[in-house]
Design a protein around this motif. Structure first.
Motif, PDB file in Angstrom:
ATOM      1  N   UNK A 199     -19.635   6.886   7.516  1.00 58.27           N
ATOM      2  CA  UNK A 199     -21.524   7.279   7.977  1.00 58.27           C
ATOM      3  C   UNK A 199     -21.240   6.008   8.529  1.00 58.27           C
ATOM      4  N   UNK A 200     -22.366   5.674   9.858  1.00 56.06           N
ATOM      5  CA  UNK A 200     -22.935   4.748  10.657  1.00 56.06           C
ATOM      6  C   UNK A 200     -24.130   5.453  11.504  1.00 56.06           C
ATOM      7  N   UNK A 201     -25.034   4.105  10.597  1.00 57.03           N
ATOM      8  CA  UNK A 201     -26.378   4.654  11.249  1.00 57.03           C
ATOM      9  C   UNK A 201     -26.929   3.817  11.850  1.00 57.03           C
ATOM     10  N   UNK A 230     -18.496   7.562  15.180  1.00 59.94           N
ATOM     11  CA  UNK A 230     -18.122   7.591  13.341  1.00 59.94           C
ATOM     12  C   UNK A 230     -16.742   6.758  13.804  1.00 59.94           C
ATOM     13  N   UNK A 231     -16.799   6.428  12.377  1.00 61.46           N
ATOM     14  CA  UNK A 231     -16.107   5.730  12.006  1.00 61.46           C
ATOM     15  C   UNK A 231     -14.128   5.687  12.049  1.00 61.46           C
ATOM     16  N   UNK A 232     -13.464   4.543  12.859  1.00 57.81           N
ATOM     17  CA  UNK A 232     -12.101   5.137  13.069  1.00 57.81           C
ATOM     18  C   UNK A 232     -11.432   4.496  12.432  1.00 57.81           C
ATOM     19  N   UNK A 233     -10.480   5.848  11.883  1.00 56.32           N
ATOM     20  CA  UNK A 233      -9.551   5.889  10.487  1.00 56.32           C
ATOM     21  C   UNK A 233     -10.007   6.107  10.030  1.00 56.32           C
ATOM     22  N   UNK A 272     -21.133   2.503   6.725  1.00 55.60           N
ATOM     23  CA  UNK A 272     -20.551   1.427   6.661  1.00 55.60           C
ATOM     24  C   UNK A 272     -21.609   0.305   7.368  1.00 55.60           C
ATOM     25  N   UNK A 273     -23.536   0.253   7.672  1.00 61.52           N
ATOM     26  CA  UNK A 273     -24.402  -0.144   7.444  1.00 61.52           C
ATOM     27  C   UNK A 273     -25.431   0.556   6.579  1.00 61.52           C
ATOM     28  N   UNK A 274     -26.484   0.684   7.868  1.00 55.83           N
ATOM     29  CA  UNK A 274     -27.561   1.622   7.509  1.00 55.83           C
ATOM     30  C   UNK A 274     -27.798   2.911   6.697  1.00 55.83           C
ATOM     31  N   UNK A 275     -28.326   3.094   5.270  1.00 54.74           N
ATOM     32  CA  UNK A 275     -28.123   3.831   4.602  1.00 54.74           C
ATOM     33  C   UNK A 275     -28.894   4.733   5.500  1.00 54.74           C
ATOM     34  N   UNK A 276     -29.300   6.569   5.136  1.00 50.65           N
ATOM     35  CA  UNK A 276     -29.647   8.045   5.982  1.00 50.65           C
ATOM     36  C   UNK A 276     -31.566   7.694   6.186  1.00 50.65           C
ATOM     37  N   UNK A 277     -31.432   7.143   4.725  1.00 48.34           N
ATOM     38  CA  UNK A 277     -32.982   7.275   4.666  1.00 48.34           C
ATOM     39  C   UNK A 277     -33.231   5.497   4.906  1.00 48.34           C
TER      40      UNK A 277
END
Length: 354
Positions: A227-229, A219-222, A176-181
Motif C-alpha cells: 500500500x501507499x497512502x 499502486x506499488x509496481x511489482x 510503503x509510507x503512511x499507515x492508513x490510520x
C-alpha cells in the motif's frame, strides 16, 4: 463454574493512550474488559503526547486492573497467567504496563506472557463472547481458525498477513509510507475535523458523495499487496490549498467521503486479491481502522461476491484493549511461551519477533 482445564488470563495493555485490563477465559470468552481512555486529554494537542500518556497510565493502571478482576468476579489467585503488551508502541507507555505485569506475576507466582500488540489485534477475531455482546455478534459463526488472510490497519500499521497458525504470520504486504490510520488523522486535521481523525472522517463521510472528487489510488509496481497512502494524502492537501487560493468553498463531507472511498478501495482490492491468491477462503480485518463503517461494508460486499468468509471484531475490540491481549496471550501460553523478569518494552517490535 470454573473448570480445572480452563486457562484464565489477566491481560494488561498500555501501548499508547488507553490503559486497559481484562480477564479472558480460554482465549475466546471475555469476562471483563476495562478501558480508561485518554482521548479527551490528548484532543487539545491534536494527537497523543507520549509523556502525558505515560503519566496517565501510572495514575490509572492499578484501578483498571482492580476493576477488571472485580467485574469478572475473580481473585488474582484464580488467574492462570498474566499477559501484557511489550511492543510495539510508545516506550514510556509500554514500560508502565510491563513493569506492572512483572510485579503482579512475581508477587503472585503466576507465569508471565509477553504479547505483540499487533498479534493482539489479530486475536480479537478469536473472541466469541464478551459483556454486552449482541445476539447478532454471537451469530457470526463458525468460529475463526487459521489459516486465513488478515488485514491489519491502524494509525501506526497497515499490514496484509497470512495467519498460518495462532501467533504465526507471514507478512505479504505493507504500507510503503503512511499507515492508513495516519492518513485519516492528517486529513482530518487539515479540514478541521480534529482528533481522532478516523471516527471523525467516517462520520463526516456519511453525509458526503464518495465520487465527488477523484483522488488517486497508488499502486506499488511489482508488489501487488503493498500500500501507499502518502500520495493520496498529498492530493487531498493540494486540493484543500488550491480551493483556499481560489476562494472556493470546500464541502467537507464530500472531501471526507471521497478520501475515505479511495482508502477503502485500496484496502479492499489488495486484501481480496490476497485471499483469492492464497486460497484460504477466510478473510479477517483487525486494528483501529477495522471499525470504519465504509471499510466493513465494502469488505463484506467484496467477500460475498468472491465467496469468502468474512470475519471482523466488534468495534470496541478494534480499538486498543486488553481483551485482545488476553486472547493472544492464551495461545502463546498454550504454546509454552513464558517470559522472565528481564522482559522489557520494545517500541519497534516487529511482527513475528520474540
Amino acid at each position: 463454574m470454573m473448570n480445572g482445564n480452563d486457562v484464565w488470563i489477566l491481560a494488561i495493555e498500555s501501548s499508547c493512550d488507553e490503559t486497559a485490563a481484562a480477564v479472558v477465559r480460554n482465549g475466546s470468552e471475555v469476562l471483563s474488559n476495562v478501558i480508561a481512555s485518554q482521548i479527551a486529554l490528548h484532543t487539545q494537542f491534536g494527537g497523543v503526547v507520549p509523556e502525558i500518556a505515560s503519566r496517565k497510565h501510572i495514575e490509572q493502571i492499578n484501578q483498571v486492573i482492580t476493576g477488571a478482576l472485580k467485574e469478572a468476579g475473580m481473585t488474582l489467585e484464580e488467574i492462570t497467567a498474566i499477559g501484557v503488551t511489550y511492543g510495539p508502541g510508545l516506550v514510556g507507555a509500554l514500560l508502565v504496563g510491563v513493569a506492572e505485569a512483572k510485579a503482579i506475576a512475581y508477587a503472585s507466582g503466576k507465569p508471565l506472557v509477553g504479547v505483540h500488540h499487533i498479534e493482539g489485534h489479530v486475536a480479537a477475531n478469536f473472541i466469541t463472547s464478551y459483556p454486552g455482546m449482541s445476539a447478532g455478534d454471537i451469530s457470526r459463526q463458525p468460529e475463526l481458525e487459521p489459516p486465513f488472510i488478515c488485514l491489519i490497519v491502524s494509525g501506526g500499521h497497515t499490514h496484509l498477513v497470512v495467519v498460518k497458525d495462532y501467533g504465526e504470520f507471514d507478512i505479504i504486504g505493507r504500507t510503503r509510507d503512511d499507515a492508513a490510520g495516519e492518513a485519516f488523522d492528517k486529513v482530518a486535521r487539515a479540514v478541521g475535523l480534529g482528533y481522532p481523525g478516523g471516527p471523525k472522517v467516517d462520520q463526516a463521510a456519511k453525509e458526503g458523495n464518495p465520487h465527488a472528487i477523484e483522488f488517486p489510488r497508488a499502486r506499488v509496481e511489482g508488489a501487488p499487496y503493498d500500500f501507499s497512502f502518502s500520495g493520496l494524502k498529498s492530493a487531498v492537501l493540494n486540493y484543500i490549498n488550491h480551493a483556499k487560493m481560489m476562494g472556493e468553498e470546500i464541502c467537507v463531507a464530500d472531501l471526507a467521503a471521497s478520501f475515505q472511498n479511495a482508502v477503502v478501495e485500496a484496502l479492499v482490492s489488495r486484501t481480496v486479491l490476497a485471499a483469492r491468491e492464497y486460497g484460504t477462503g477466510k478473510l479477517a480485518i483487525a486494528g483501529g481502522v477495522a471499525s470504519n463503517s465504509a471499510l466493513r461494508a465494502a469488505m463484506a460486499k467484496a467477500c460475498t461476491e468472491n465467496g469468502l468468509q468474512f470475519y471482523y471484531p466488534d468495534p470496541i475490540l478494534c480499538t486498543d484493549n486488553a481483551a485482545m491481549i488476553g486472547a493472544a496471550a492464551y495461545y502463546e501460553y498454550r504454546k509454552g511461551t513464558r517470559h522472565g523478569w528481564d522482559l522489557n518494552a520494545i517500541p519497534n517490535l516487529k511482527l513475528g519477533e520474540r
